[in-house]
Design an enzyme around this catalytic site. Structure first.
Site, mmCIF file in Angstrom:
data_model
loop_
_atom_site.group_PDB
_atom_site.id
_atom_site.type_symbol
_atom_site.label_atom_id
_atom_site.label_comp_id
_atom_site.label_asym_id
_atom_site.label_seq_id
_atom_site.Cartn_x
_atom_site.Cartn_y
_atom_site.Cartn_z
ATOM 1 N N ASP A 48 0.727 -1.049 -0.087
ATOM 2 C CA ASP A 48 -0.109 -0.093 0.233
ATOM 3 C C ASP A 48 0.710 1.209 0.051
ATOM 4 O O ASP A 48 0.401 2.271 -0.442
ATOM 5 C CB ASP A 48 -0.769 0.019 1.406
ATOM 6 C CG ASP A 48 -0.179 -0.064 2.413
ATOM 7 O OD1 ASP A 48 1.197 -0.323 2.491
ATOM 8 O OD2 ASP A 48 -0.664 0.093 3.685
ATOM 9 N N HIS A 49 2.052 1.321 0.319
ATOM 10 C CA HIS A 49 2.940 2.497 0.543
ATOM 11 C C HIS A 49 3.377 2.906 -0.835
ATOM 12 O O HIS A 49 3.158 3.961 -1.039
ATOM 13 C CB HIS A 49 4.089 2.211 1.532
ATOM 14 C CG HIS A 49 3.623 2.400 2.997
ATOM 15 N ND1 HIS A 49 2.645 1.580 3.570
ATOM 16 C CD2 HIS A 49 4.037 3.302 3.929
ATOM 17 C CE1 HIS A 49 2.580 1.935 4.772
ATOM 18 N NE2 HIS A 49 3.270 2.945 5.142
ATOM 19 N N ARG A 103 0.536 12.812 10.142
ATOM 20 C CA ARG A 103 2.058 13.462 10.406
ATOM 21 C C ARG A 103 2.164 14.666 9.530
ATOM 22 O O ARG A 103 1.984 14.646 8.254
ATOM 23 C CB ARG A 103 2.906 12.294 10.058
ATOM 24 C CG ARG A 103 3.009 11.196 10.999
ATOM 25 C CD ARG A 103 4.097 10.256 11.013
ATOM 26 N NE ARG A 103 4.112 9.521 11.991
ATOM 27 C CZ ARG A 103 4.489 7.943 12.070
ATOM 28 N NH1 ARG A 103 4.893 7.622 11.056
ATOM 29 N NH2 ARG A 103 4.301 7.551 13.509
ATOM 30 N N ARG A 129 10.157 2.576 10.639
ATOM 31 C CA ARG A 129 11.187 1.924 9.624
ATOM 32 C C ARG A 129 12.170 1.762 10.063
ATOM 33 O O ARG A 129 13.143 2.636 10.702
ATOM 34 C CB ARG A 129 11.191 2.967 8.485
ATOM 35 C CG ARG A 129 11.789 4.288 8.895
ATOM 36 C CD ARG A 129 11.387 5.407 7.513
ATOM 37 N NE ARG A 129 10.148 5.793 7.676
ATOM 38 C CZ ARG A 129 9.814 7.143 7.002
ATOM 39 N NH1 ARG A 129 10.560 7.779 6.784
ATOM 40 N NH2 ARG A 129 8.541 7.293 6.904
ATOM 41 N N SER A 169 7.926 6.809 12.609
ATOM 42 C CA SER A 169 7.745 5.952 11.828
ATOM 43 C C SER A 169 8.309 4.768 12.499
ATOM 44 O O SER A 169 9.260 4.816 13.174
ATOM 45 C CB SER A 169 8.169 5.952 10.234
ATOM 46 O OG SER A 169 8.937 4.885 9.934
ATOM 47 N N ASP A 208 4.567 -1.215 11.056
ATOM 48 C CA ASP A 208 4.057 0.195 10.775
ATOM 49 C C ASP A 208 3.654 0.842 12.016
ATOM 50 O O ASP A 208 3.081 0.029 12.896
ATOM 51 C CB ASP A 208 3.030 -0.127 10.007
ATOM 52 C CG ASP A 208 2.670 1.446 9.129
ATOM 53 O OD1 ASP A 208 3.186 1.819 8.004
ATOM 54 O OD2 ASP A 208 2.063 2.282 9.884
HETATM 55 C C1 MIC Z 1 4.949 6.298 8.074
HETATM 56 O O1 MIC Z 1 3.637 6.759 8.268
HETATM 57 O O2 MIC Z 1 5.787 6.836 8.288
HETATM 58 C C2 MIC Z 1 4.982 4.879 7.506
HETATM 59 C C3 MIC Z 1 5.750 5.156 6.247
HETATM 60 O O3 MIC Z 1 3.773 4.185 7.197
HETATM 61 C C4 MIC Z 1 5.816 4.362 8.385
HETATM 62 C C5 MIC Z 1 6.311 3.086 8.127
HETATM 63 C C6 MIC Z 1 7.456 3.095 6.985
HETATM 64 O O4 MIC Z 1 8.322 3.749 6.941
HETATM 65 O O5 MIC Z 1 7.584 2.116 5.968
HETATM 66 C C7 MIC Z 1 5.435 3.756 9.674
HETATM 67 O O6 MIC Z 1 4.767 4.681 10.262
HETATM 68 O O7 MIC Z 1 5.886 3.121 10.625
HETATM 69 FE FE1 SF4 Z 2 0.471 4.937 5.232
HETATM 70 FE FE2 SF4 Z 2 1.804 5.587 7.130
HETATM 71 FE FE3 SF4 Z 2 0.448 7.539 6.081
HETATM 72 FE FE4 SF4 Z 2 -0.842 5.771 7.552
HETATM 73 S S1 SF4 Z 2 0.462 7.139 8.120
HETATM 74 S S2 SF4 Z 2 -1.387 6.160 5.260
HETATM 75 S S3 SF4 Z 2 0.505 3.577 7.013
HETATM 76 S S4 SF4 Z 2 2.211 6.390 5.090
#
Ligand code: MIC
Ligand code: SF4
Length: 639
Positions: free
Chosen positions: A64-65, A379, A536, A534, A119
């Site tokens: 989905d990302h 965020r 990650r 995140s 995530d």
């Molecule tokens: C995010 O909202 O920052 C992400 C992208 O979903 C990350 C995961 C990632 O960096 O792949 C998260 O929230 O853990």
């Molecule tokens: Fe995707 Fe992270 Fe954004 Fe949620 S916060 S939509 S999981 S990138």
């Protein structure tokens, strides 16, 4: 004394440790989820553990990302994820089916179950009473292998809700209010458990918005009771059998209590560049808006988008205000289409995007230079939108839709009556057939890897003494987006640590990687709440690849701290925060790593200056993991 929901679930899943706040506990994990951006690493690690099939009740691999599929890297990664899931007994959700958290809530999460996901917004499932936590990919890989998940026993905070949301206030405003009061550090080491008469007035999508964005408090997770609203939601999703009632005992004990009167809430907004910079929408009246984006795992439900359509119907956004809408899942999209609710979105001038994270992780939809972007996401870290000087504001879907029509911030008192609160239709269309369920015998499945997938490297054990320079000094609240930026270009390299490492701290200090290469090793100095945001693990793996041996900080965010441990980077805490000012970039340090004990203090020698005392909050096991050079080494050493 009675028990909170959190303690009830933990007690049922406890495999080691005592339920005393701060002490390490091991939890049996019922379900896991991974997404593509963190999932390729998690699945490579699962393969490296070598047990073949997942040992959870359910593991789902979502894509989905990054679904842009620009060039071979990204589609190759998707194919790897599809094939490794089929071989290993996991369910696969193909690109475009929806956002992992929305899909998991609708299709798989269960009250009372434990879930970890690679995530940080995995707590979304807390909206229906699951104990759902974000974790690093390696922790998820181990959970898929049947290993427990270790966390410090959290404190349990009761958020006592009274009253009822009125007018334009939404679930999003509940969590924005908490962020306003507690800040992005306010939830570290805590579970936020919702209780009180106000709970019954909140719909499941509103609850899921609240638990989703509890991640921004730094919380371990957030959870709502599983009550009549939950029963109704699951029944409409065709999952009545997954319901179990789950409520706290009337005399349940909590570590803290926070009161929120829902009736007093009004539309709120988080201002650039932190989710806790919250003010009232009306306080920004007159500010021009260039872009509005509705979607993300926080606010992309059927009710959010039905409300959006009702607000937009028969009207158009101004020509200089762009509107983008990303539904959370194909199920949401199908319901909107069936009820004729796509047309008002299109007629209003909106671009309806794929059911993915999209602009939330900088996959397109970046604002103009210095542009004001109003988003329903969770965020608004600097640069995360893909435009370094973009000004991102976070609001509810209803506020966003209304502001898209205005083209500027206005006082909600002038908006007229709010749209009716939406409930799900009786006949929610299923999308179950879109998931790829694994074959009973996966042995014939061939795992397909493209050239972008680079095998994991081996890391050395921790040396007795570390001699290294401070090669970067950063301030408070550094996010993993600062450490490893998102966006299409960089996220395409998530399966290739040597390649992605070249971007570590690139938006903070373009010279950092070159300095690391010059010296071969280094230390990072940070302030409070280092590594928030995140999950990650690339934000630990990348620095480790470059030779970062330790981070010395005032305090750490939970998931990043675990990722540092997992990959053998020392997370050191300044015994006296005032020493932060005394240490400069370039300082030559000698760290007696071999002398470290769990919770003990050591003195770091600083060339030409006074020594600095650092401590740690590591358990014996965590220290052993770091000494082994990371968790994979530690697991291999054991077997
Ligand atoms: C995010 O909202 O920052 C992400 C992208 O979903 C990350 C995961 C990632 O960096 O792949 C998260 O929230 O853990
Ligand atoms: Fe995707 Fe992270 Fe954004 Fe949620 S916060 S939509 S999981 S990138």
């Amino acid at each position: 004394m009675g028990k909170s929901i959190t303690r009830k679930i933990i007690e049922k899943h406890l495999v080691s440790g005592e339920m005393i706040p701060g002490r390490e506990i091991g939890l049996r994990i019922d379900q896991t989820l991974t997404q593509d951006a963190t999932g390729t690493m998690a699945w490579l690690q699962f393969e490296a553990i070598g047990i073949g099939k997942v040992r959870t009740d359910l593991s789902v691999s979502y894509v989905d990302h990054n679904t842009l599929q620009m060039g071979f890297r990204n589609p190759d990664d998707h194919r790897y994820l599809r094939t490794v899931a089929a071989k290993s007994g996991a369910v696969f959700s193909a690109p475009g089916t929806g956002i992992c958290h929305q899909l998991h809530l609708e299709n798989f999460a269960k009250p009372g179950a434990t879930l970890i996901g690679s995530d940080s917004h995995t707590p979304t499932a807390g909206g229906i009473g699951a104990m759902a936590m974000g974790a690093g990919g390696l922790s998820v890989a181990l959970a898929m292998a049947g290993q427990p998940y270790f966390i410090p026993m959290p404190k349990v905070v009761k958020v006592h809700l009274t009253g009822e949301l009125t007018g334009w206030a939404q679930g999003k405003d509940v969590i924005l209010e908490l962020l306003r009061r507690l800040t992005v550090k306010g939830g570290v080491g805590k579970v936020f458990e919702y209780a009180g008469p106000g709970v019954a007035t909140l719909s499941v999508p509103d609850r899921a918005t609240v638990t989703n964005m509890g991640a921004e408090l730094g919380a371990t997770t957030s959870i709502f009771p599983a009550d009549e609203k939950t029963r109704d939601f699951l029944a409409r999703m065709g999952r009545a059998a997954d319901f179990t009632e789950l409520v706290a005992d009337a005399d349940a004990e909590y570590d803290e209590i926070i009161e929120i009167n829902l009736s007093e809430l009004e539309p709120l907004v988080a201002q650039p560049h932190m989710p806790d910079r919250v003010c009232k929408v009306k306080d920004l009246a007159g500010k021009k808006i260039d872009q509005v984006a509705i979607g993300s795992c926080t606010n992309s439900s059927y009710s959010d988008l039905k409300n959006t359509a009702q607000i937009l119907r028969g009207r158009q956004t101004p020509a200089d205000t762009d509107l983008m809408i990303s539904p959370g899942s194909k199920q949401v999209m199908k319901m909107l289409a069936r009820e004729g609710l796509i047309e008002p979105l299109l007629d209003a001038g909106a671009r309806v995007l794929e059911c993915t994270c999209g602009p939330c992780i900088g996959m397109g939809g970046s604002p103009t230079s210095g542009g004001v972007s109003v988003r329903t996401f969770n965020r608004n870290f600097e640069g995360r939108s893909g435009t370094l000087d973009g000004q991102v504001y976070l609001v509810s879907a209803q506020t966003a839709a209304r502001l898209a029509l205005e083209g500027e911030f206005t006082d909600p008192a002038t908006w007229g009556p709010a749209p009716e609160r939406v409930s799900l239709p009786d006949d929610v269309p299923s999308i179950r057939d879109l998931f790829l369920f694994p074959p009973a015998d996966g042995s014939k499945v061939e795992i397909k890897r493209g050239p972008n997938i680079v095998a994991l490297e081996d890391f050395d054990a921790l040396p007795e003494t570390i001699e290294a320079k401070v090669l970067l000094k950063v301030g408070d609240d550094i996010t993993t987006d600062h450490i490893l930026p998102a966006g299409a270009e960089i996220t395409a390299l998530r399966s290739n640590i040597p390649a992605i490492s070249q971007y570590i701290f690139s938006r903070v200090d373009a010279g950092f990687v070159a300095r690391m290469k010059e010296h071969g090793k280094g230390v990072i100095l940070g302030g409070e709440n280092y590594g928030q945001g995140s999950s990650r693990e690339h934000a630990a793996l990348g620095p480790r690849h470059l030779g970062v041996k330790a981070v010395i900080v005032k305090s750490l965010a939970r998931i990043h701290r675990a990722n540092l441990v997992n990959f053998g980077i020392l997370p050191l805490l300044l015994a006296d925060p005032a020493d932060y000012d005394r240490l400069a970039e370039g300082a030559d340090l000698t760290i007696p790593a071999g002398a470290m004990t769990p919770g003990g203090t050591i003195e770091i020698a600083v060339a030409g200056g006074k020594p600095v005392a650092v401590t740690n909050d590591l358990t014996k096991k965590e220290l052993e993991i770091i000494q082994a050079g990371g968790l994979l080494n530690a697991v291999r050493n054991e077997s």
